[in-house]
Design a protein around this motif. Structure first.
Motif, short mmCIF file in Angstrom:
data_model
loop_
_atom_site.label_atom_id
_atom_site.label_comp_id
_atom_site.label_asym_id
_atom_site.label_seq_id
_atom_site.Cartn_x
_atom_site.Cartn_y
_atom_site.Cartn_z
N GLN A 1 12.80 -21.57 50.74
CA GLN A 1 14.16 -21.98 50.39
C GLN A 1 14.16 -22.89 49.16
OE1 GLN A 1 16.20 -24.60 53.18
NE2 GLN A 1 17.99 -23.23 53.16
N ARG A 2 13.09 -23.68 49.02
CA ARG A 2 13.04 -24.67 47.93
C ARG A 2 12.11 -24.24 46.79
NH1 ARG A 2 12.51 -30.45 50.96
NH2 ARG A 2 13.05 -31.20 48.86
N GLY B 1 9.52 -25.20 41.55
CA GLY B 1 9.18 -24.75 40.20
C GLY B 1 9.67 -25.71 39.14
N VAL B 2 10.90 -26.19 39.28
CA VAL B 2 11.45 -27.16 38.31
C VAL B 2 10.63 -28.44 38.32
CG1 VAL B 2 13.45 -28.60 37.79
CG2 VAL B 2 13.78 -26.21 38.44
N ARG B 3 10.30 -28.94 39.50
CA ARG B 3 9.52 -30.17 39.59
C ARG B 3 8.15 -30.02 38.94
NH1 ARG B 3 11.30 -34.21 43.06
NH2 ARG B 3 13.15 -33.71 44.29
N LYS B 4 7.52 -28.85 39.12
CA LYS B 4 6.21 -28.64 38.51
C LYS B 4 6.32 -28.62 36.99
CE LYS B 4 2.81 -26.38 40.03
NZ LYS B 4 1.83 -25.36 40.42
N VAL B 5 7.38 -27.99 36.47
CA VAL B 5 7.58 -27.95 35.02
C VAL B 5 7.77 -29.36 34.46
CG1 VAL B 5 9.18 -27.21 33.20
CG2 VAL B 5 8.48 -25.61 34.96
N LEU B 6 8.43 -30.22 35.27
CA LEU B 6 8.69 -31.59 34.84
C LEU B 6 7.51 -32.52 35.09
CD1 LEU B 6 12.40 -31.98 36.01
CD2 LEU B 6 11.56 -31.58 33.69
N GLY B 7 6.39 -31.98 35.64
CA GLY B 7 5.17 -32.76 35.73
C GLY B 7 4.73 -33.19 37.12
N ALA B 8 5.40 -32.70 38.16
CA ALA B 8 5.01 -33.09 39.52
C ALA B 8 3.63 -32.53 39.86
CB ALA B 8 6.04 -32.58 40.52
N THR B 9 2.81 -33.34 40.54
CA THR B 9 1.48 -32.90 40.94
C THR B 9 1.55 -32.17 42.29
OG1 THR B 9 1.00 -34.94 42.16
CG2 THR B 9 0.45 -34.90 39.79
N VAL B 10 0.42 -31.54 42.63
CA VAL B 10 0.35 -30.85 43.91
C VAL B 10 0.53 -31.85 45.06
CG1 VAL B 10 -1.17 -29.56 45.47
CG2 VAL B 10 -1.11 -29.00 43.03
N GLN C 1 3.63 -33.94 49.48
CA GLN C 1 4.28 -35.09 50.12
C GLN C 1 5.76 -34.82 50.33
OE1 GLN C 1 4.15 -38.67 47.74
NE2 GLN C 1 3.76 -39.93 49.55
N LEU C 2 6.40 -34.20 49.35
CA LEU C 2 7.83 -33.89 49.42
C LEU C 2 8.14 -32.96 50.59
CD1 LEU C 2 10.70 -33.88 48.04
CD2 LEU C 2 9.91 -31.81 46.85
N LEU C 3 7.32 -31.91 50.75
CA LEU C 3 7.58 -30.91 51.78
C LEU C 3 7.13 -31.35 53.17
CD1 LEU C 3 6.51 -27.73 49.77
CD2 LEU C 3 8.85 -28.42 50.34
N ALA D 1 2.93 -23.38 48.33
CA ALA D 1 4.12 -23.41 47.48
C ALA D 1 3.89 -24.28 46.25
CB ALA D 1 5.30 -23.95 48.29
N ALA D 2 3.15 -25.38 46.44
CA ALA D 2 2.90 -26.29 45.32
C ALA D 2 1.98 -25.68 44.27
CB ALA D 2 2.29 -27.59 45.86
#
Length: 798
Positions: A701-702, A707-716, A721-723, A786-787
């Motif tokens: 669902q997310r 994908g957006v968060r990874k493009v903006l630099g989020a790490t695995v 942690q988010l999920l 997913a990450a």
């Protein structure tokens, strides 16, 4: 229409393979647990139901005030049956005296077997409606005996046993007058493989003293069958003071103890067999309720998985619902559609659960010590199974059917429909319930095993290492005991030998009528009084706390007592050595020693005040043998058995290892703990299946957000942690709910044991760490997957 419903349901199952597998697998495991528990409960509830007259059969129990506590006994004195017949004969159809079912040696020529049997009065055959296969059921002839089919087969093979003479315990000749159908195994008389006449017991040398002093020995059982017009409760109230009235003016310990009789019905013997302070407090019925509740909750967990995954995917089904409503479908038809899906899943799961039960049943029977089978040939079983599946489908499919069918078609088709945050609330509540139930089961299992381990670590007061016991079934060996002892000691494999009344792990012979300095006149005492030979303490290595052990060189020790700490405490003797204790009818005894308390009965109960004395001419029933620790145990047992055979070649001697006999005291609790841990593990498995499915759905669902968060630099790690944090929070809430609930129920359970452990904080810490670890392991796969996914693939469709 129904065909269409089922076709669509099947297509949805095939289309969503992962969620379908989780749903069907979870429901199948939940149903399998429920079926296993249901079969176990049925076996428990059907105990003693194989007798036609069970509702009118009872055993006479006796409430006595002993050691300041009302104790309830199932044993009765010899004249009780006569008193019942004389005073209330019209209330009873049959009154039957019986000994206790025990092992006996049956000999016919060269054939010898050990079978469990009983001495009973003739009315027992009518009372139990025993079905005769051959001969007659009469036990009026004191030289007769009737055998079960299995016993007759073991002794005579295919030959006709009628009128053949067998020898019971090598001294009582009995002519076989009948063969009866084996009694139901699942009953209180399941091990009754032969019945000898009551009159035969009277001529037995072993029981002679008990017949000569009829009111002084409560060594027998009294069974009754009520008259057709009699009421169990009313008759029980009538006979309450019968024994006391019969003993008026008699100098008997029973008068001092008080004696209130009651009838304990056959339909309560097994499930309601525990008494406390004269009141029935239940018994195994508590485990029937416990496992019944566990079965319901485990199945509920599986249903919760179904509801969660169905509602979680509601947004994907929204357009289908909108189109169906737009072209004229009524809400009832949509509800029927979703119920048909849950029904299909439930029936697939049901048949899969039967396969799981079939595979697991042998192991389950071994674990539960049962002989349960699936009732394939029972229409009631199939009717119940189908009803069970329908009910499960109704429960599991109710929320999805009602929720999904409520969508408004205009919003759905315009694309303005959103599930929203509040829609996830029911799913979160269900996840909390799932893990709360699982954590309660985990904590309960840990407490059960902790209680068992606590009792195992209890000081027993003697050494079980290399200690053997041989029970003597006849007096032939006893008459030659000194020669036997000399041969054993000279064999090189034995270091010590002694005799005792009863096995060291199960010694109790109750007696009253004692007087000692400072005795409170209002005390109604009863001690366990055990006769032992002088080397008993040395053989079992008991611990002398004060005074000394028996010494065969001291003639005065024949009138000496060695007492345990519990007896000294009960008597209120701070310095018991050399104090004189008077035992009515047996003279005066001087206390020569105090030993540390020994666990010789219940491992969970209080230690019984016990007095040890040297035998006064009576034969003792058990030989205790300490094996030389430097000798191989197998070789030692072979030599010991050969020596016993020398003194009685025709007897069969069963060697019992005391450490094994002691371990048997924990079997009931260990079995309950093993079953509970098994069910707790399955509950966790089902909950994890649900978490896995939910994590998979949330990651799907997310996917664009990730994908957006990874493009903006989020790490695995950031994405993991988010999920994961939502699930961790739900598990923490479930722990906060489960902790007080589990404490309450386990605290109540522990109150049933006098020697019990405490519920400590680390139990909750282990449960919490375990639940959180399992949660993170379960959701991490989907979260990390997913990450690690390429954000280009998830964003390319925008």
């Amino acid at each position: 229409m129904i065909k269409n419903y089922l076709k669509i349901a099947w297509r949805n199952l095939v289309k969503n393979k992962a969620s379908s597998l989780i749903n069907i697998g979870g429901l199948a495991v939940g149903m399998a647990v429920a079926i296993l528990i249901g079969l176990w409960i049925w076996d428990e509830l059907s105990y003693d139901t194989g007798f036609e007259n069970r509702d009118r059969i009872a055993v006479v129990m006796d409430n006595q005030l002993i050691n300041n506590e009302i104790q309830t006994w199932g044993s009765s004195a010899l004249p009780l049956a006569t008193e019942l017949q004389s005073n209330y004969g019209n209330s009873f159809k049959h009154i039957v005296r019986a000994s206790y079912t025990d092992d006996h040696i049956l000999t016919y020529g060269e054939k010898k077997v050990v079978k469990r049997g009983n001495y009973m009065e003739p009315g027992i055959t009518d009372m139990l409606a025993i079905k005769m296969v051959k001969g007659s059921s009469g036990l009026n002839d004191p030289a007769s005996v009737i055998l079960s089919q299995s016993t007759a087969k073991a002794i005579f093979g295919d030959a006709d046993p009628i009128n053949k003479v067998i020898v019971i315990d090598k001294k009582l000749n009995a002519k076989v007058t009948g063969v009866y159908e084996n009694l139901p195994e699942n009953s209180s008389f399941g091990d009754l493989t032969f019945i000898a006449p009551w009159q035969m017991l009277a001529i037995s040398e072993h029981y002679a003293t008990r017949f000569n002093n009829p009111w002084g020995y409560s060594w027998f059982q009294t069974f009754v069958q009520l008259a057709d017009n009699a009421d169990m409760a009313q008759v029980s109230a009538k006979i309450k003071y019968l024994k006391l009235n019969a003993l008026k003016g008699a100098h008997s310990s029973d008068v001092r103890f008080g004696s209130n009789l009651l009838l304990h019905p056959m339909n309560k013997w097994y499930l309601y067999g525990e008494f406390k302070n004269g009141v029935n407090i239940g018994g195994r019925i508590q485990y029937v309720w416990l496992f019944g509740i566990i079965g319901v909750f485990v199945l509920l967990l599986a249903c919760i998985n179904f509801m969660n995954l169905s509602t979680a995917r509601s947004e994907k089904r929204a357009k289908e619902v909108g189109i169906r409503k737009a072209i004229g479908s009524f809400r009832g038809q949509l509800i029927a559609q979703f119920y048909s899906e849950s029904l299909l899943i439930a029936f697939i799961a049901f048949f899969l659960s039967l396969a799981l039960v079939w595979l697991c049943l042998p192991g389950f029977n071994q674990l539960a010590d049962k002989k349960i089978r699936i009732l394939w040939d029972s229409p009631a079983f199939w009717a119940l199974g189908i009803s069970f599946s329908l009910f499960t489908a109704l429960i599991a499919g109710s929320y999805p059917a009602l929720y999904l069918s409520s969508f408004q078609p205009i919003k759905v088709l315009k694309g303005t429909f959103r599930v929203g945050r509040l829609a996830a609330l029911p799913r979160k509540v269900l996840v909390v319930i799932q893990f709360a139930v699982s954590v309660v089961l985990i904590i309960g299992t840990i407490v059960v095993f902790q209680q068992v381990q606590f009792a195992k670590n209890r000081p027993v007061g003697y050494s079980r290492n290399n200690l053997l016991n041989i029970a003597l079934q006849t007096d032939d060996v006893n008459k030659q005991y000194q020669s036997l002892k000399n041969d054993l000691l000279s064999s090189g494999v034995v270091s010590d030998v002694a005799e005792s009344q009863g096995q060291v792990t199960d010694m109790y012979i109750g007696a009253g009528g004692f007087n000692w300095p400072g005795r409170n006149p209002g005390v109604q005492e009863q001690f366990s009084v055990i006769a032992v030979t002088p080397d008993f303490g040395k053989t079992i290595d008991w611990k002398i706390k004060d005074g000394r052990d028996f010494n065969p060189a001291f003639v005065s020790d024949s009138s000496g007592f060695v007492i345990n700490e519990a007896a000294a405490k009960f008597m209120g003797l701070k310095h018991p050595i050399d104090e004189t204790v008077e035992w009515n009818g047996n003279g005066k005894f001087k206390i020569i020693g105090v030993v540390k308390d020994m666990v010789s009965q219940s491992v969970y109960g209080a230690i019984t005040p016990t007095l040890f004395y040297l035998p006064r001419g009576q034969y003792l029933s058990n030989v205790n043998i300490k094996v030389n620790p430097l000798v191989n145990m197998h070789d030692a047992v072979s030599k010991i058995t050969a020596i016993f055979k020398k003194y009685d070649p025709s007897a069969s001697f069963s060697v019992q290892f005391i450490d094994e006999e002691y371990a048997k005291k924990f079997i009931a609790e260990e079995r309950i703990g093993a079953l509970a841990s098994c069910f707790a593990g399955l509950a966790i498995f089902i909950s994890c299946l649900g978490l896995f499915g939910m994590a998979s759905f949330m990651a799907e669902q997310r996917i664009k957000e990730i994908g957006v968060r990874k493009v903006l630099g989020a790490t695995v790690f950031n994405l993991w942690q988010l999920l994961s944090k939502d699930f961790v929070l739900l598990v923490i809430i479930s722990l906060l709910i489960a902790s007080p609930v589990s404490w309450y129920f386990m605290h109540q359970w522990l109150q049933g044991y006098q020697y019990r452990t405490e519920i400590t904080w680390w139990i909750y810490a282990i449960a919490a760490i375990g639940a959180l670890a399992i949660t993170l392991l379960t959701v991490s796969y989907q979260s990390i997957k997913a990450a690690l996914a390429n954000p280009v693939k998830s964003l390319r469709s925008e």
